[in-house]
Design an enzyme around this catalytic site. Structure first.
Site, PDB file in Angstrom:
ATOM      1  N   CYS A   1      10.624 -14.685 -48.645  1.00 38.04           N
ATOM      2  CA  CYS A   1      11.450 -13.924 -47.709  1.00 38.04           C
ATOM      3  C   CYS A   1      10.763 -14.021 -46.346  1.00 38.04           C
ATOM      4  O   CYS A   1       9.983 -14.944 -46.112  1.00 38.04           O
ATOM      5  CB  CYS A   1      11.670 -12.486 -48.189  1.00 38.04           C
ATOM      6  SG  CYS A   1      10.187 -11.485 -48.405  1.00 38.04           S
TER       7      CYS A   1
HETATM    8  O1  LIG Z   1      10.280  -8.032 -46.866  1.00 41.50           O
HETATM    9  C1  LIG Z   1      11.390  -8.315 -46.385  1.00 41.50           C
HETATM   10  C2  LIG Z   1      11.647  -9.637 -45.846  1.00 41.50           C
HETATM   11  O2  LIG Z   1      10.722 -10.037 -44.893  1.00 41.50           O
HETATM   12  C3  LIG Z   1      13.065  -9.890 -45.384  1.00 41.50           C
HETATM   13  O3  LIG Z   1      13.220 -11.285 -45.388  1.00 41.50           O
HETATM   14  C4  LIG Z   1      13.447  -9.388 -44.023  1.00 41.50           C
HETATM   15  O4  LIG Z   1      13.760  -8.060 -44.095  1.00 41.50           O
HETATM   16  P1  LIG Z   1      14.333  -7.288 -42.806  1.00 41.50           P
HETATM   17  O5  LIG Z   1      15.540  -8.032 -42.337  1.00 41.50           O
HETATM   18  O6  LIG Z   1      14.632  -5.923 -43.323  1.00 41.50           O
HETATM   19  O7  LIG Z   1      13.242  -7.278 -41.761  1.00 41.50           O
END
Ligand SMILES: O=C[C@H](O)[C@H](O)COP(=O)(O)O
Length: 154
Positions: free
Chosen positions: A72
């Site tokens: 992520c």
């Molecule tokens: O941990 C969460 C991840 O980084 C995600 O890809 C992004 O989350 P956000 O859009 O809430 O920042």
């Protein structure tokens, strides 16, 4: 090794997930790559990271896969989500030593990476290294990991 590896990501991790999945498919230590999405141009592309992280954890729990690589933005949300599944140990690790210890000390089945944090070539190298480690159930670390499992059984 014949690992069955789940890969997954949200939209913030899609580029890296695609490359890491390709690397894993080409790796002789990997028997199967199970791609839980999200997929470029598909309806699932905006699925939030908890859905993917939880599904990956469940695949480990249910014995459908041995390990998972999840991407992520930071790796943090994927780790938090996968760790909610009992029996699953997931961690973000962005350096070689932590990747090694995530297996040898902690017997983590899930490695999470942040596409917004580290470069692609480092991510690829870390996943390749990660595949080379296996936890030793007879090691001094095993009793420590067991304390986590025992807590989950309470
Ligand atoms: O941990 C969460 C991840 O980084 C995600 O890809 C992004 O989350 P956000 O859009 O809430 O920042």
């Amino acid at each position: 090794m014949n690992y069955r590896i789940v890969v997954g990501c949200d939209d913030a991790g899609l580029d890296y997930k695609e490359q890491l999945a390709a690397d894993l498919r080409a790796d002789p230590r990997v028997a199967e790559v199970i791609d839980l999405g999200v997929h470029r141009g598909a309806d699932d592309v905006h699925r939030p990271y908890p859905e993917i992280g939880l599904a990956a954890g469940e695949a480990i729990r249910d014995g459908e896969a041995d390990r998972a690589v999840l991407v992520c933005g930071t790796g943090i949300g994927m780790a938090l989500s996968a760790n909610k599944v009992p029996g699953v140990r997931a961690t973000t690790a962005h350096d070689s030593f932590s990747v090694e210890r995530s297996i040898l000390s902690n017997n983590c089945q899930v490695l999470t990476l942040g596409q917004r944090v580290i470069g692609l070539e480092l991510a690829r190298r870390l996943v390749a290294e990660w595949l080379g480690y296996t936890f030793d159930e007879r090691s001094a670390s095993a009793a420590k990991v067991s304390l986590i499992s025992e807590y989950e059984r309470c």
